[in-house]
Design a protein around this motif. Structure first.
Motif, PDB file in Angstrom:
ATOM      1  N   PRO A  14      -2.874   3.358   4.880  1.00  0.00           N
ATOM      2  CA  PRO A  14      -3.912   3.491   3.742  1.00  0.00           C
ATOM      3  C   PRO A  14      -3.663   2.779   2.431  1.00  0.00           C
ATOM      4  N   VAL A  49      -5.185  16.186   5.636  1.00  0.00           N
ATOM      5  CA  VAL A  49      -5.357  15.803   4.460  1.00  0.00           C
ATOM      6  C   VAL A  49      -6.111  16.987   3.468  1.00  0.00           C
ATOM      7  N   ARG A  95      -6.319   9.214  12.616  1.00  0.00           N
ATOM      8  CA  ARG A  95      -5.532   8.383  11.884  1.00  0.00           C
ATOM      9  C   ARG A  95      -5.868   6.976  12.092  1.00  0.00           C
ATOM     10  N   ALA A 117       1.236 -10.133  11.760  1.00  0.00           N
ATOM     11  CA  ALA A 117       1.625 -10.904  10.543  1.00  0.00           C
ATOM     12  C   ALA A 117       2.833 -10.178  10.128  1.00  0.00           C
ATOM     13  N   GLU A 156       9.437   2.975   5.953  1.00  0.00           N
ATOM     14  CA  GLU A 156      10.444   1.936   6.521  1.00  0.00           C
ATOM     15  C   GLU A 156      10.708   0.785   5.507  1.00  0.00           C
ATOM     16  N   ARG A 158      10.991  -2.329   3.344  1.00  0.00           N
ATOM     17  CA  ARG A 158      12.329  -3.259   3.094  1.00  0.00           C
ATOM     18  C   ARG A 158      11.750  -4.151   1.845  1.00  0.00           C
ATOM     19  N   TRP A 162      13.730  -6.038  -0.882  1.00  0.00           N
ATOM     20  CA  TRP A 162      13.900  -7.547  -1.114  1.00  0.00           C
ATOM     21  C   TRP A 162      13.671  -7.955  -2.366  1.00  0.00           C
TER      22      TRP A 162
HETATM   23  C1  LIG Z   1       5.729  13.207  11.188  1.00  0.00           C
HETATM   24  C2  LIG Z   1       4.974  12.716  10.199  1.00  0.00           C
HETATM   25  C3  LIG Z   1       3.836  13.489   9.672  1.00  0.00           C
HETATM   26  C4  LIG Z   1       3.089  13.408   8.420  1.00  0.00           C
HETATM   27  N1  LIG Z   1       2.018  14.022   8.281  1.00  0.00           N
HETATM   28  C5  LIG Z   1       1.317  14.038   7.265  1.00  0.00           C
HETATM   29  C6  LIG Z   1       0.162  14.653   7.003  1.00  0.00           C
HETATM   30  O1  LIG Z   1      -0.269  15.495   7.876  1.00  0.00           O
HETATM   31  N2  LIG Z   1      -0.598  14.373   5.978  1.00  0.00           N
HETATM   32  C7  LIG Z   1      -0.361  13.276   5.054  1.00  0.00           C
HETATM   33  O2  LIG Z   1      -1.046  13.185   4.080  1.00  0.00           O
HETATM   34  N3  LIG Z   1       0.656  12.471   5.258  1.00  0.00           N
HETATM   35  C8  LIG Z   1       1.610  12.795   6.343  1.00  0.00           C
HETATM   36  N4  LIG Z   1       2.617  12.095   6.642  1.00  0.00           N
HETATM   37  C9  LIG Z   1       2.850  11.086   5.725  1.00  0.00           C
HETATM   38  C10 LIG Z   1       1.801   9.839   6.052  1.00  0.00           C
HETATM   39  O3  LIG Z   1       1.853   9.296   7.255  1.00  0.00           O
HETATM   40  C11 LIG Z   1       2.392   8.559   4.954  1.00  0.00           C
HETATM   41  O4  LIG Z   1       2.182   8.891   3.536  1.00  0.00           O
HETATM   42  C12 LIG Z   1       1.141   7.551   5.021  1.00  0.00           C
HETATM   43  O5  LIG Z   1       0.882   6.856   6.452  1.00  0.00           O
HETATM   44  C13 LIG Z   1       2.050   6.594   4.061  1.00  0.00           C
HETATM   45  O6  LIG Z   1       0.738   5.345   4.050  1.00  0.00           O
HETATM   46  P1  LIG Z   1       1.200   3.953   3.575  1.00  0.00           P
HETATM   47  O7  LIG Z   1       0.004   3.114   3.541  1.00  0.00           O
HETATM   48  O8  LIG Z   1       2.148   4.059   2.332  1.00  0.00           O
HETATM   49  O9  LIG Z   1       2.200   3.487   4.795  1.00  0.00           O
HETATM   50  P2  LIG Z   1       2.181   3.538   6.475  1.00  0.00           P
HETATM   51  O10 LIG Z   1       0.907   4.425   6.831  1.00  0.00           O
HETATM   52  O11 LIG Z   1       3.284   3.539   6.800  1.00  0.00           O
HETATM   53  O12 LIG Z   1       1.812   2.030   6.606  1.00  0.00           O
HETATM   54  C14 LIG Z   1       2.534   0.999   6.297  1.00  0.00           C
HETATM   55  C15 LIG Z   1       2.055  -0.351   7.006  1.00  0.00           C
HETATM   56  O13 LIG Z   1       2.882  -1.305   6.839  1.00  0.00           O
HETATM   57  C16 LIG Z   1       3.518  -2.076   7.822  1.00  0.00           C
HETATM   58  N5  LIG Z   1       4.672  -2.930   7.867  1.00  0.00           N
HETATM   59  C17 LIG Z   1       5.670  -2.362   7.746  1.00  0.00           C
HETATM   60  N6  LIG Z   1       6.721  -3.467   7.536  1.00  0.00           N
HETATM   61  C18 LIG Z   1       5.921  -4.432   7.481  1.00  0.00           C
HETATM   62  C19 LIG Z   1       6.204  -6.039   7.312  1.00  0.00           C
HETATM   63  N7  LIG Z   1       7.488  -6.140   7.262  1.00  0.00           N
HETATM   64  N8  LIG Z   1       5.111  -6.917   7.452  1.00  0.00           N
HETATM   65  C20 LIG Z   1       4.057  -6.304   7.810  1.00  0.00           C
HETATM   66  N9  LIG Z   1       3.623  -5.226   7.891  1.00  0.00           N
HETATM   67  C21 LIG Z   1       4.646  -4.287   7.763  1.00  0.00           C
HETATM   68  C22 LIG Z   1       3.500  -1.064   9.019  1.00  0.00           C
HETATM   69  O14 LIG Z   1       3.299  -1.426  10.286  1.00  0.00           O
HETATM   70  C23 LIG Z   1       2.222   0.007   8.720  1.00  0.00           C
HETATM   71  O15 LIG Z   1       1.028  -0.335   9.376  1.00  0.00           O
HETATM   72  C24 LIG Z   1       3.372  12.140   7.588  1.00  0.00           C
HETATM   73  C25 LIG Z   1       4.545  11.276   8.050  1.00  0.00           C
HETATM   74  C26 LIG Z   1       5.190  11.542   9.204  1.00  0.00           C
HETATM   75  C27 LIG Z   1       6.301  10.559   9.291  1.00  0.00           C
END
Ligand SMILES: Cc1cc2nc3c(=O)[nH]c(=O)nc-3n(C[C@H](O)[C@H](O)[C@H](O)COP(=O)(O)OP(=O)(O)OC[C@H]3O[C@@H](n4cnc5c(N)ncnc54)[C@H](O)[C@@H]3O)c2cc1C
Length: 249
Positions: A14, A49, A95, A117, A156, A158, A162
């Motif tokens: 997101p 949410v 999601r 990618a 996760e 990184r 970097w």
């Molecule tokens: C068990 C659990 C339950 C949760 N429940 C809730 C909830 O109920 N409500 C809520 O609001 N939040 C919840 N969260 C937190 C929520 O999932 C995260 O806050 C949200 O997904 C963060 O969004 P983001 O876009 O920052 O990261 P993410 O959704 O983690 O997206 C990161 C993206 O980056 C990609 N990526 C990573 N490394 C690389 C790379 N080197 N090159 C290219 N792509 C890469 C990944 O594949 C991924 O698609 C929960 C988390 C967990 C672990």
């Protein structure tokens, strides 16, 4: 694909997709990189949410709303419950569809979206500033330039490391989680439950987020400090056996 972008965003969760969407709407030339083949999968989220937060970003859409939530129950170790009711509390999402929808918004606004990618490292200019990304895509290793690089690579992450940012957390500040999506369970259809107990979920809590039709995300997060003694899966299995003996995972 070009050699030069205004913004390259790493990660199509997101955060990355909304950034790509709005940067594109603002006229920037944007590239969004996602390492996985499918955007939004695997789902690592309980999918709950708050309505206000969600609506400040996007209008709710029935394609990715699994359930409307009208209340929250906070349950103590001795089963005392605080009910918080609000007609417009929030939603439980799908999601996978939600994340796809946001990436599609970015693409429709003009961003280039690449899946499979995998960002491998950042490029730095002579002034020490980040000026590009090295990534692999279908067996090719590419290096593209950008005025701005956004690390939206989630928990996760990184990319921050970097770039020289200290992103490491202490074990006590990390929650270790596991979740089942369960069916055939008897739960309140529009209330999210949070169970707190040092014995059952030390340093965290157990959640039950209903998705409709007797389906719910049932999960646990415990402090990393305790996870080395007993895994969150062991705690969750005990809870599920006690509360939903007839449920299926
Ligand atoms: C068990 C659990 C339950 C949760 N429940 C809730 C909830 O109920 N409500 C809520 O609001 N939040 C919840 N969260 C937190 C929520 O999932 C995260 O806050 C949200 O997904 C963060 O969004 P983001 O876009 O920052 O990261 P993410 O959704 O983690 O997206 C990161 C993206 O980056 C990609 N990526 C990573 N490394 C690389 C790379 N080197 N090159 C290219 N792509 C890469 C990944 O594949 C991924 O698609 C929960 C988390 C967990 C672990």
């Amino acid at each position: 694909m070009d050699d030069q972008y205004d913004v390259i965003i790493i990660g199509a969760g997101p955060a990355g997709s909304v950034t790509a969407w709005h940067a594109s709407l603002g006229g920037a030339k944007v590239l969004l990189l996602e390492k996985d083949r499918d955007i939004g999968y695997p789902v690592r989220c309980a999918e709950g949410v708050g309505a206000a937060g969600l609506q400040s970003i996007v209008d709710p859409d029935s394609r990715w709303i699994a359930n409307k939530i009208k209340g929250v129950d906070l349950i103590s170790p001795h089963l005392k419950t605080i009910h918080i009711l609000n007609e417009d509390f929030g939603f439980v999402l799908n999601r996978k569809i939600f994340d796809n929808f946001l990436a599609e918004k970015a693409a429709k606004a003009g961003a280039e979206v690449l899946t499979k990618a995998y960002a491998e490292s950042l490029c730095f200019g002579e002034n020490g500033r980040v000026n590009g990304v090295v990534f692999s895509h279908f067996g090719r290793r590419l290096s593209l330039r950008a005025k701005i690089v956004v690390g939206a690579d989630g928990v996760e992450s990184r990319v921050g490391r970097w770039a020289g940012i200290r992103t490491q957390l202490k074990m006590k500040d990390i929650e270790t989680c596991v979740q089942y999506t369960m069916s055939n369970i008897d739960v309140k259809p529009d209330v999210c439950e949070f169970h707190f107990s040092r014995e059952r979920s030390p340093g965290g809590y157990i959640w039950i987020f209903p998705k409709g039709d007797g389906i719910a995300n049932v999960g646990i997060g415990i402090s990393g400090e305790y996870a080395r003694y007993k895994s969150p899966l062991q705690y969750l299995e005990k809870f599920v056996q006690e509360h939903f003996p007839k449920g299926s995972v």
